[in-house]
Design an enzyme around this catalytic site. Sequence first.
Site, PDB file in Angstrom:
ATOM      1  N   MET A   3      -3.771  -7.166  -6.894  1.00 34.57           N
ATOM      2  CA  MET A   3      -3.200  -8.242  -7.686  1.00 34.57           C
ATOM      3  C   MET A   3      -4.252  -9.271  -8.131  1.00 34.57           C
ATOM      4  SD  MET A   3      -0.209  -7.126  -7.808  1.00 34.57           S
ATOM      5  CE  MET A   3       0.858  -8.414  -8.425  1.00 34.57           C
ATOM      6  N   GLU A  58      -8.536  -6.098 -21.460  1.00 35.85           N
ATOM      7  CA  GLU A  58      -7.366  -6.992 -21.558  1.00 35.85           C
ATOM      8  C   GLU A  58      -6.430  -6.676 -20.392  1.00 35.85           C
ATOM      9  OE1 GLU A  58      -6.974  -9.217 -24.199  1.00 35.85           O
ATOM     10  OE2 GLU A  58      -9.032  -8.570 -24.634  1.00 35.85           O
ATOM     11  N   LEU A  59      -5.590  -7.637 -20.013  1.00 36.60           N
ATOM     12  CA  LEU A  59      -4.652  -7.426 -18.899  1.00 36.60           C
ATOM     13  C   LEU A  59      -3.706  -6.253 -19.174  1.00 36.60           C
ATOM     14  CD1 LEU A  59      -3.391  -8.482 -16.188  1.00 36.60           C
ATOM     15  CD2 LEU A  59      -1.803  -9.781 -17.616  1.00 36.60           C
ATOM     16  N   ASP A  60      -3.603  -5.359 -18.215  1.00 33.50           N
ATOM     17  CA  ASP A  60      -2.715  -4.186 -18.294  1.00 33.50           C
ATOM     18  C   ASP A  60      -2.881  -3.415 -19.608  1.00 33.50           C
ATOM     19  OD1 ASP A  60      -1.674  -4.644 -15.729  1.00 33.50           O
ATOM     20  OD2 ASP A  60      -0.264  -6.099 -16.513  1.00 33.50           O
ATOM     21  N   LEU A  81      -9.454  -8.502 -13.186  1.00 35.36           N
ATOM     22  CA  LEU A  81     -10.872  -8.187 -13.023  1.00 35.36           C
ATOM     23  C   LEU A  81     -11.668  -8.660 -14.233  1.00 35.36           C
ATOM     24  CD1 LEU A  81     -10.166  -4.696 -11.537  1.00 35.36           C
ATOM     25  CD2 LEU A  81     -11.354  -6.541 -10.331  1.00 35.36           C
ATOM     26  N   GLY A 141       0.798  -1.228   0.000  1.00 33.35           N
ATOM     27  CA  GLY A 141       0.000   0.000   0.000  1.00 33.35           C
ATOM     28  C   GLY A 141       0.825   1.269   0.000  1.00 33.35           C
ATOM     29  N   SER A 142       2.022   1.218  -0.577  1.00 37.38           N
ATOM     30  CA  SER A 142       2.804   2.464  -0.604  1.00 37.38           C
ATOM     31  C   SER A 142       2.192   3.471  -1.581  1.00 37.38           C
ATOM     32  CB  SER A 142       4.274   2.196  -0.928  1.00 37.38           C
ATOM     33  OG  SER A 142       4.425   1.767  -2.247  1.00 37.38           O
ATOM     34  N   SER A 146       3.506   3.201 -15.541  1.00 41.61           N
ATOM     35  CA  SER A 146       2.417   3.800 -16.313  1.00 41.61           C
ATOM     36  C   SER A 146       1.146   3.842 -15.482  1.00 41.61           C
ATOM     37  CB  SER A 146       2.097   2.955 -17.561  1.00 41.61           C
ATOM     38  OG  SER A 146       3.257   2.684 -18.319  1.00 41.61           O
ATOM     39  N   ASN A 167      -5.396   2.342 -13.009  1.00 44.74           N
ATOM     40  CA  ASN A 167      -4.413   1.384 -12.468  1.00 44.74           C
ATOM     41  C   ASN A 167      -3.009   1.938 -12.650  1.00 44.74           C
ATOM     42  OD1 ASN A 167      -3.437  -1.175 -11.494  1.00 44.74           O
ATOM     43  ND2 ASN A 167      -2.963  -1.743 -13.599  1.00 44.74           N
ATOM     44  N   HIS A 190       0.903   0.487 -13.259  1.00 42.35           N
ATOM     45  CA  HIS A 190       1.629  -0.733 -13.629  1.00 42.35           C
ATOM     46  C   HIS A 190       3.120  -0.395 -13.743  1.00 42.35           C
ATOM     47  CE1 HIS A 190       2.291  -4.660 -15.360  1.00 42.35           C
ATOM     48  NE2 HIS A 190       3.040  -4.079 -16.279  1.00 42.35           N
TER      49      HIS A 190
HETATM   50  C1  GRF Z   1       3.476  -1.270  -7.529  1.00 39.39           C
HETATM   51  O1  GRF Z   1       4.725  -1.495  -8.126  1.00 39.39           O
HETATM   52  C2  GRF Z   1       2.405  -1.161  -8.577  1.00 39.39           C
HETATM   53  O2  GRF Z   1       2.844  -0.584  -9.761  1.00 39.39           O
HETATM   54  C3  GRF Z   1       2.059  -2.596  -8.814  1.00 39.39           C
HETATM   55  O3  GRF Z   1       2.140  -3.206  -7.545  1.00 39.39           O
HETATM   56  C4  GRF Z   1       3.013  -2.470  -6.712  1.00 39.39           C
HETATM   57  C5  GRF Z   1       2.216  -2.073  -5.514  1.00 39.39           C
HETATM   58  O4  GRF Z   1       2.975  -1.481  -4.523  1.00 39.39           O
HETATM   59  N1  GRF Z   1       0.796  -2.712  -9.470  1.00 39.39           N
HETATM   60  P1  GRF Z   1       2.261  -0.856  -3.253  1.00 39.39           P
HETATM   61  O5  GRF Z   1       1.364  -1.914  -2.633  1.00 39.39           O
HETATM   62  O6  GRF Z   1       1.501   0.353  -3.686  1.00 39.39           O
HETATM   63  O7  GRF Z   1       3.395  -0.527  -2.316  1.00 39.39           O
END
Ligand code: GRF
Length: 218
Positions: free
Chosen positions: A92, A145-147, A95, A14-15, A138, A109, A111
């Site tokens: 993760m 589609e995925l990402d 959907l 959750g950073s 990004s 999102n 990525h």
């Molecule tokens: C990040 O690198 C994000 O791009 C990816 O998962 C990671 C999540 O990190 N989808 P955090 O949980 O926000 O620290």
Amino acid sequence: MDKASLVVLISGTGSNLQAIIDAIKNNELNAEISTVISNQVSAAGLERATRENITTHVIEHKRYPNREFFDQALMQVIDPLKPDLVVLAGFMRILSDNFVEHYRHRLINIHPSLLPKYKGLNTHQKAISNKDKVHGASVHYVGTELDSGPVVIQAEVPVLATDTAETLAKRVLKEEHKIYPLAIKLHIEGRVTFDDGQLKLDGQQLTRPLLWKNNQLS
Ligand code: GRF
């Protein structure tokens, strides 16, 4: 202007959630997070939310017989909150098309790659193995589609000869924390829109993602 309402979906540390919380606290984002939802009971991001008095929900995907049922359970929590934006921040789970269509134009999102390069997992290792000189992250509206889906902002970071996947991931994550609040700000201010399949900035079609490099947007 009323505060925009955000729902944030997480699975882990959750950073990025923290970066959004901090941007709100610093008055950089005129928004509030109504709820944080995690599909993992052990996600450290849940503690970050609780510390900030944000409502949390745990909806464990493994308790549902399939993706559709899990996504329905998510929607049942999200819909009454009427969010302006549903923010995937290290969520993760893939959907369902149904979910993506339901929140079309207000589902975003982040990525860790310069999409369309390296969809899926292990993006940092892929960039190193391919001897890329630049890598990054990004922020994109979510497509089925995925990402996939139109990219709003990308952050570029150099790949150093000494990089491991871990050191590179750290450098990319630092930039993620800048571009995610920025992209959310552009959306809630109505400056960036994704309607009828068209991504626009200030009413003009955006033909390439905005680029965040050396702490500047171009
Ligand atoms: C990040 O690198 C994000 O791009 C990816 O998962 C990671 C999540 O990190 N989808 P955090 O949980 O926000 O620290």
